[in-house]
Structures are given as structure tokens and as C-alpha cells.
Design an enzyme around this catalytic site. Structure first.
Site, PDB file in Angstrom:
ATOM      1  N   HIS A   6      -1.237  -1.321  -4.165  1.00 28.31           N
ATOM      2  CA  HIS A   6      -2.522  -0.997  -3.544  1.00 28.31           C
ATOM      3  C   HIS A   6      -2.605   0.513  -3.343  1.00 28.31           C
ATOM      4  O   HIS A   6      -1.724   1.115  -2.713  1.00 28.31           O
ATOM      5  CB  HIS A   6      -2.608  -1.741  -2.209  1.00 28.31           C
ATOM      6  CG  HIS A   6      -3.901  -1.593  -1.481  1.00 28.31           C
ATOM      7  ND1 HIS A   6      -5.014  -2.360  -1.771  1.00 28.31           N
ATOM      8  CD2 HIS A   6      -4.260  -0.774  -0.464  1.00 28.31           C
ATOM      9  CE1 HIS A   6      -6.012  -2.021  -0.958  1.00 28.31           C
ATOM     10  NE2 HIS A   6      -5.577  -1.056  -0.150  1.00 28.31           N
ATOM     11  N   GLY A  60      -2.888   4.002   7.977  1.00 30.90           N
ATOM     12  CA  GLY A  60      -1.918   2.929   7.999  1.00 30.90           C
ATOM     13  C   GLY A  60      -1.336   2.777   9.397  1.00 30.90           C
ATOM     14  O   GLY A  60      -1.591   3.605  10.279  1.00 30.90           O
ATOM     15  N   GLY A  61      -0.588   1.712   9.592  1.00 28.40           N
ATOM     16  CA  GLY A  61       0.145   1.535  10.841  1.00 28.40           C
ATOM     17  C   GLY A  61      -0.685   1.117  12.039  1.00 28.40           C
ATOM     18  O   GLY A  61      -0.211   1.186  13.180  1.00 28.40           O
ATOM     19  N   ASP A 117      -6.492  -6.384   4.548  1.00 26.41           N
ATOM     20  CA  ASP A 117      -5.838  -5.071   4.494  1.00 26.41           C
ATOM     21  C   ASP A 117      -5.870  -4.443   5.873  1.00 26.41           C
ATOM     22  O   ASP A 117      -6.939  -4.183   6.421  1.00 26.41           O
ATOM     23  CB  ASP A 117      -6.601  -4.199   3.482  1.00 26.41           C
ATOM     24  CG  ASP A 117      -6.037  -2.794   3.322  1.00 26.41           C
ATOM     25  OD1 ASP A 117      -4.954  -2.515   3.865  1.00 26.41           O
ATOM     26  OD2 ASP A 117      -6.698  -1.983   2.646  1.00 26.41           O
ATOM     27  N   MET A 140     -12.056   4.278  -0.424  1.00 30.41           N
ATOM     28  CA  MET A 140     -12.713   4.537   0.870  1.00 30.41           C
ATOM     29  C   MET A 140     -13.428   5.875   0.739  1.00 30.41           C
ATOM     30  O   MET A 140     -13.001   6.891   1.292  1.00 30.41           O
ATOM     31  CB  MET A 140     -11.667   4.532   1.985  1.00 30.41           C
ATOM     32  CG  MET A 140     -11.195   3.122   2.330  1.00 30.41           C
ATOM     33  SD  MET A 140      -9.613   3.105   3.183  1.00 30.41           S
ATOM     34  CE  MET A 140      -8.544   3.203   1.753  1.00 30.41           C
ATOM     35  N   MET A 162     -11.509  -5.922   5.664  1.00 29.95           N
ATOM     36  CA  MET A 162     -10.632  -4.987   6.376  1.00 29.95           C
ATOM     37  C   MET A 162     -10.250  -5.589   7.719  1.00 29.95           C
ATOM     38  O   MET A 162     -11.106  -6.019   8.492  1.00 29.95           O
ATOM     39  CB  MET A 162     -11.329  -3.639   6.599  1.00 29.95           C
ATOM     40  CG  MET A 162     -11.515  -2.795   5.345  1.00 29.95           C
ATOM     41  SD  MET A 162      -9.990  -2.395   4.462  1.00 29.95           S
ATOM     42  CE  MET A 162      -9.066  -1.475   5.701  1.00 29.95           C
ATOM     43  N   GLY A 204      -8.887   3.959   7.156  1.00 27.36           N
ATOM     44  CA  GLY A 204      -8.588   5.379   7.334  1.00 27.36           C
ATOM     45  C   GLY A 204      -7.113   5.675   7.512  1.00 27.36           C
ATOM     46  O   GLY A 204      -6.638   6.699   7.036  1.00 27.36           O
ATOM     47  N   SER A 244       0.844  -1.201   0.000  1.00 29.39           N
ATOM     48  CA  SER A 244       0.000   0.000   0.000  1.00 29.39           C
ATOM     49  C   SER A 244       0.875   1.246   0.000  1.00 29.39           C
ATOM     50  O   SER A 244       1.678   1.451   0.913  1.00 29.39           O
ATOM     51  CB  SER A 244      -0.897   0.009   1.231  1.00 29.39           C
ATOM     52  OG  SER A 244      -1.442   1.307   1.390  1.00 29.39           O
ATOM     53  N   MET A 280      -9.021   8.081  -0.324  1.00 30.63           N
ATOM     54  CA  MET A 280      -9.854   8.455   0.837  1.00 30.63           C
ATOM     55  C   MET A 280     -10.408   9.858   0.628  1.00 30.63           C
ATOM     56  O   MET A 280      -9.687  10.747   0.161  1.00 30.63           O
ATOM     57  CB  MET A 280      -9.019   8.451   2.114  1.00 30.63           C
ATOM     58  CG  MET A 280      -8.325   7.135   2.400  1.00 30.63           C
ATOM     59  SD  MET A 280      -7.493   7.198   4.001  1.00 30.63           S
ATOM     60  CE  MET A 280      -6.635   5.628   3.977  1.00 30.63           C
ATOM     61  N   ASP A 336      -4.781   3.581  -1.972  1.00 29.16           N
ATOM     62  CA  ASP A 336      -5.864   3.932  -1.053  1.00 29.16           C
ATOM     63  C   ASP A 336      -6.403   5.325  -1.342  1.00 29.16           C
ATOM     64  O   ASP A 336      -5.741   6.326  -1.067  1.00 29.16           O
ATOM     65  CB  ASP A 336      -5.344   3.883   0.394  1.00 29.16           C
ATOM     66  CG  ASP A 336      -5.130   2.461   0.881  1.00 29.16           C
ATOM     67  OD1 ASP A 336      -6.068   1.662   0.790  1.00 29.16           O
ATOM     68  OD2 ASP A 336      -4.013   2.166   1.355  1.00 29.16           O
ATOM     69  N   HIS A 345      -8.287   0.893  -3.923  1.00 30.14           N
ATOM     70  CA  HIS A 345      -9.203   0.697  -2.792  1.00 30.14           C
ATOM     71  C   HIS A 345      -9.875   2.035  -2.488  1.00 30.14           C
ATOM     72  O   HIS A 345      -9.228   2.950  -1.985  1.00 30.14           O
ATOM     73  CB  HIS A 345      -8.391   0.191  -1.584  1.00 30.14           C
ATOM     74  CG  HIS A 345      -9.180   0.024  -0.324  1.00 30.14           C
ATOM     75  ND1 HIS A 345      -8.566  -0.106   0.913  1.00 30.14           N
ATOM     76  CD2 HIS A 345     -10.516  -0.029  -0.083  1.00 30.14           C
ATOM     77  CE1 HIS A 345      -9.496  -0.244   1.848  1.00 30.14           C
ATOM     78  NE2 HIS A 345     -10.680  -0.189   1.272  1.00 30.14           N
TER      79      HIS A 345
HETATM   80  C1  DX5 Z   1      -6.155   1.595   5.673  1.00 23.85           C
HETATM   81  C2  DX5 Z   1      -5.707   1.264   4.280  1.00 23.85           C
HETATM   82  C3  DX5 Z   1      -4.599   0.304   4.200  1.00 23.85           C
HETATM   83  C4  DX5 Z   1      -3.316   0.782   4.848  1.00 23.85           C
HETATM   84  C5  DX5 Z   1      -2.641  -0.420   5.423  1.00 23.85           C
HETATM   85  O1  DX5 Z   1      -7.372   2.233   5.639  1.00 23.85           O
HETATM   86  O2  DX5 Z   1      -6.786   0.727   3.537  1.00 23.85           O
HETATM   87  O3  DX5 Z   1      -4.356  -0.097   2.860  1.00 23.85           O
HETATM   88  O4  DX5 Z   1      -2.424   1.392   3.958  1.00 23.85           O
HETATM   89  O5  DX5 Z   1      -1.510   0.005   6.094  1.00 23.85           O
HETATM   90  P1  DX5 Z   1      -0.726  -0.949   7.113  1.00 23.85           P
HETATM   91  O6  DX5 Z   1      -0.270  -2.132   6.336  1.00 23.85           O
HETATM   92  O7  DX5 Z   1       0.375  -0.091   7.587  1.00 23.85           O
HETATM   93  O8  DX5 Z   1      -1.702  -1.344   8.197  1.00 23.85           O
HETATM   94 ZN    ZN Z   2      -6.403  -0.210   1.589  1.00 21.34          ZN
END
Ligand code: DX5
Ligand code: ZN
Length: 220
Positions: free
Chosen positions: A30, A141-142, A172, A65, A134, A139, A7, A34, A32, A63
Site C-alpha cells: 500500500h 500513520g499510527g 485503512d 490522498m 478510512m 494523513g 503501508s 499525500m 500512500d 492510495h
Molecule cells: C493514513 C494512511 C494509512 C497509514 C496507516 O492516511 O492512508 O495507509 O499508513 O497506518 P497505520 O496502519 O499505522 O494506522
Molecule cells: Zn492509505
């Protein structure tokens, strides 16, 4: 088949071309999207994704969102994304939207948040090319992997097998070396990893390691 989709949410946005070059051994990138409405965060839209499409060494797994995917999702298919995944919770008519995406030539994906049930998808599984479970609240990462989403993934995997479906099951959120085996064992075949890949000093080595662990843990 095991797929690792890094991602770019965890990448350096102002060095995107170089970041994409670091993950050339990935299966998909990937992306994202948003909108700060469906989720409390904002990333980028079609203009940026069009440049990523033009630059990426691997196909795009978008993806969304966002609210109102009926309005926006087809545009991502039209710009050449290999797969476009929208959220079940945001869609007024998921089946029609999936058919439109397929009609344009993209793989159609539907995503569910951690607390959204999946039983409603069983009868219409053939309408989708991938289902994204999910494993964090969408929303950011990390975040930490939520193991309580695994029973839902198992239900989907069992149902897909029962129906002889070739649908891909994607996870994800919080996927890394210590969690990917849990998701693989529960039936996932497509793994999104942000921080675990872009946070590594050698992203391609991280991808290879994740792939090995997932293959070793897969149910079959
Ligand atoms: C979160 C995203 C993910 C995110 C995952 O809403 O859809 O794709 O980037 O990040 P990690 O792998 O750091 O949890
Ligand atoms: Zn994602």
C-alpha cells in the site's frame, strides 16, 4: 479472500528496497501518496512510486490522498500500479475517472474519509473494483482505529452482497491484531496495516498473524 496490504508509510523511506523485501508475503504493498493539500502531510509522487513499482516483490496498491486526482491518478495506472484509489471527496467526476483507470488496466478504487457517507456509491458500485473505508482521518500513520466507521462498512458489505458485486472492501488506519477482527466481521476483505507490520520485528510473521485473525473473524 483476505488480503493484507502493508503501508510503506511506516517503512524507512531511505531504505525502501530493503523494506519492500521484508513484506514479500503480502498481497499488495500500500503506497500512500499525500500532497499536503488534501491532507496535512506530504510523502512522494510518481517518480518515487515508479521506483517502488520497479523494486517491489508484490503489486502496488496506490492510495492517493491528493487534490485533483483527475490530473494525477491515470499516471499511476500507467506506471503499472495494480490498483489506484482516489478520494471521493477530491474527485470532480469519480465514475469517469474510474473508467479511465480501468481503461489503462488498473483496478479502480474510491476512498471515503470517516465522516463521508457511502450511500451515493450504491448505485454505481459496479464502476469500482474496490472501496476504501478510512478507519482514521487520512494523513498520518499510527492513529487509533475508529470503530464508528463500521456501520458504514456493514452497509457497503450488505449492499455488495445484495447486488452480487465482487467489489473489494478495504479498511485503512489503526488496523492491527486487536482491531482487524472488528473490520473483518463488519465485511472488510482487504486490510491496510502500516505500523502493525513495519513496527514488528518480523513483518512477514505479522502479516501471517493478521491474515489468520481476519480469516477467523470473517462473516462467511
Ligand atoms: C493514513 C494512511 C494509512 C497509514 C496507516 O492516511 O492512508 O495507509 O499508513 O497506518 P497505520 O496502519 O499505522 O494506522
Ligand atoms: Zn492509505
Amino acid at each position: 479472500m483476505t488480503r493484507i496490504n502493508p503501508s510503506i508509510l511506516a517503512a524507512d523511506f531511505v531504505n525502501m528496497q530493503a523494506e519492500l523485501a521484508r513484506i514479500a508475503t503480502a498481497d499488495f504493498v500500500h503506497v500512500d501518496v499525500m500532497d499536503n493539500h488534501f491532507v496535512p502531510n506530504l510523502t512522494f509522487g510518481p517518480q518515487m512510486v515508479e521506483r517502488i513499482q520497479a523494486t517491489s516483490p508484490v503489486p502496488l496498491d496506490v492510495h492517493l490522498m491528493i487534490e485533483d486526482p483527475e490530473r494525477w491518478a491515470p499516471g499511476y495506472a500507467e506506471l503499472g500500479a495494480a490498483s489506484v484509489t482516489f478520494h471521493l471527496e477530491a474527485s470532480a467526476d469519480p465514475i469517469s475517472l474510474a473508467r479511465r483507470l480501468r481503461g489503462i488496466g488498473a483496478r479502480a478504487g474510491v476512498a471515503v474519509k470517516p465522516s463521508t457517507p457511502v450511500e451515493g456509491l450504491f448505485e454505481v458500485l459496479d464502476e469500482f473494483d474496490q472501496v476504501l473505508v478510512m478507519t482514521v482521518e487520512p494523513g498520518f500513520g499510527g492513529q487509533s482505529f475508529m470503530p464508528q466507521t463500521m456501520p458504514k462498512l456493514r452497509l457497503l458489505a450488505d449492499e455488495a452482497r445484495r447486488r452480487g458485486s465482487s467489489v473489494w472492501l478495504q479498511v485503512d488506519g489503526g488496523i492491527g491484531e486487536s482491531t482487524i477482527a472488528i473490520a473483518a466481521e463488519a465485511g472488510a476483505d482487504t486490510f491496510v496495516a502500516g505500523s502493525a507490520v513495519f513496527g514488528a520485528s518480523d513483518p512477514d510473521a505479522a502479516i501471517a498473524s493478521l491474515r489468520d485473525i481476519a480469516r477467523g473473524a470473517h462473516r462467511h
